[in-house]
Design an enzyme around this catalytic site. Structure first.
Site, PDB file in Angstrom:
ATOM      1  CD  GLU A 176      11.580   2.838  16.404  1.00  0.00           C
ATOM      2  OE1 GLU A 176      11.542   2.992  14.772  1.00  0.00           O
ATOM      3  OE2 GLU A 176      10.526   2.840  16.256  1.00  0.00           O
ATOM      4  CE  LYS A 235      -1.976  -1.681   3.888  1.00  0.00           C
ATOM      5  NZ  LYS A 235      -2.152  -2.913   3.645  1.00  0.00           N
ATOM      6  CB  THR A 237       9.023   5.053   5.708  1.00  0.00           C
ATOM      7  OG1 THR A 237       9.174   4.899   4.563  1.00  0.00           O
ATOM      8  CG2 THR A 237       9.272   6.835   5.625  1.00  0.00           C
ATOM      9  CG  HIS A 287       7.826   4.947  14.799  1.00  0.00           C
ATOM     10  ND1 HIS A 287       8.472   3.824  15.081  1.00  0.00           N
ATOM     11  CD2 HIS A 287       7.010   5.176  13.295  1.00  0.00           C
ATOM     12  CE1 HIS A 287       7.789   2.648  14.247  1.00  0.00           C
ATOM     13  NE2 HIS A 287       6.970   3.303  13.614  1.00  0.00           N
ATOM     14  NE  ARG A 312       7.674  -1.667  12.635  1.00  0.00           N
ATOM     15  CZ  ARG A 312       6.479  -0.437  12.642  1.00  0.00           C
ATOM     16  NH1 ARG A 312       6.537   0.100  11.621  1.00  0.00           N
ATOM     17  NH2 ARG A 312       5.475  -0.811  12.488  1.00  0.00           N
ATOM     18  CB  CYS A 360       9.212  -5.462   2.577  1.00  0.00           C
ATOM     19  SG  CYS A 360      11.184  -4.724   3.356  1.00  0.00           S
ATOM     20  CG  ASP A 383       9.761   7.895  10.493  1.00  0.00           C
ATOM     21  OD1 ASP A 383       9.800   9.125  11.384  1.00  0.00           O
ATOM     22  OD2 ASP A 383       8.358   7.122  10.473  1.00  0.00           O
TER      23      ASP A 383
END
Ligand code: NAI
Length: 328
Positions: free
Chosen positions: A261, A155, A230, A293, A232, A203, A256
């Site tokens: 993190e 998406k 953006t 994030h 993981r 992905c 991001d």
């Protein structure tokens, strides 16, 4: 029945979006600022469900503690579920998530990172605020006519592809489950690494994709390549990325998400010492932009997250089919 929900890792913006919508249901929500860990899981004693976010720990130990205390639903208020041991929860606790809330929000943030790293607007902003109007060192490249390599054409990846096309970029992609009739070319990863001027990760993080960007991958990239992540943090081997940046083998990175993190992101450490040397090193590069994030963080996405999460809990309470269950 009134559902009692223990809401972990609460930030002020969670309450802003969840409280008004939750008023429409028979819910009693307790907002905890703590993350869900083995230490904080016992706080869910007496609740029916817990609601968690990306950096909460939902491993076997936590699942067992929650199960022993009567929790039968963990409602993730996010899409990714790499932090959940859902094999262990099978047959014990239902896990729901929000599969799609605003893929455009994340794709647009990826574009923001790309434009920032490329045209160095993060540095220009600081310079002009200090009355420094010198543009030395701020040179970028035209995106028009360059090649964007997209890893993961789900998406978010597909919206990012459309955005890149708007910049006049050529698209190549890698996905083990390609879209039928796609109007761009799928190529092997090695080709994508060698040909792309920008590489954007869209992905999921799993056993196949952990460190998909490793030392070998980085060595195949163009010297000016910009990497955008953006998705993981674990998709990138941070130590290898730092080595490549130090050796000036790639052009830059917009991140991001970050492998480690969970301790830092979403928290204010501005008056503390950051003990994570890899994070500190990343932040020291002029050609790296780190955001915390926030790809999902638009008004539209927050509203959708709150609505779907509350509906997931409602379906569980009513014994309805859990359409957003993560099944093992
Ligand atoms: P999606 O499920 O629609 O698409 C993921 C795509 O990755 C699928 O086409 C799948 O076939 C592909 N894929 C699976 N294994 C792969 C592999 N080994 N190599 C390449 N591609 C592979 O997911 P969506 O909604 O596009 O989200 C993508 C990722 O974005 C999520 O997994 C999540 O980690 C991240 N995300 C980040 C947010 C943020 O705030 N920064 C917010 C929401 C999602």
């Amino acid at each position: 029945m009134i559902m009692k929900i223990a809401f972990y890792d609460t930030k002020p913006y969670d309450r802003i979006w969840f409280e008004p919508l939750a008023a429409g249901y028979d819910y009693s929500i307790k907002f905890f600022e703590y993350k869900l860990t083995a230490d904080t899981a016992p706080l869910a004693d007496g609740y029916d469900a817990v609601c968690v976010f990306v950096n909460d720990t939902i491993d076997a130990e936590v699942i067992d503690i929650l199960y022993d205390r009567g929790i039968r639903l963990i409602a993730l208020r996010c899409a990714g579920y790499n932090n959940v041991d859902f094999k262990h929860s099978y047959g014990k606790i239902h896990i729901t998530h929000v599969p799609s809330y605003s893929p455009a929000a994340v794709a647009e943030h990826a574009a923001a990172l790309l434009l920032t790293v490329n045209r160095k607007t993060h540095r220009a902003y600081v310079r002009t605020r200090d009355n420094n109007f010198n543009i030395n060192g701020l040179i970028g490249m035209d995106l028009n006519g360059k090649t964007a390599g997209i890893i993961g054409t789900g998406k978010i990846g597909r919206i990012f592809i459309d955005i890149c096309r708007g910049f006049g970029m050529d698209i190549i992609a890698y996905d083990p489950f390609p879209i039928d009739g796609a109007d761009f070319s799928y190529v092997p990863l090695q080709t994508l690494y060698a040909k792309s001027d920008i590489i954007s990760l869209h992905c999921p993080l799993n056993g196949d994709t952990k460190h998909i960007i490793n030392s070998a991958a980085l060595q195949q990239m163009k010297p000016q390549a910009i990497i955008i992540n953006t998705s993981r943090g674990g998709l990138i081997d941070t130590a290898a990325l730092i080595e490549s940046l130090k050796a000036k083998r790639i052009g830059g990175a917009g991140l991001d998400v970050y492998e480690e993190e969970s301790e830092y992101f979403f928290e204010d450490y501005s008056t503390d010492i950051v003990e994570d040397d890899e994070l500190a090193r990343l932040l020291s590069f002029p050609n790296v932009v780190v955001t915390s994030h926030q790809g999902f963080f638009t008004r539209e996405a927050m509203q959708a997250i709150a609505m779907v999460t509350l509906e997931n809990i409602h379906a569980f309470a009513e014994g309805e089919e859990l359409v957003n269950e993560i099944s093992y």
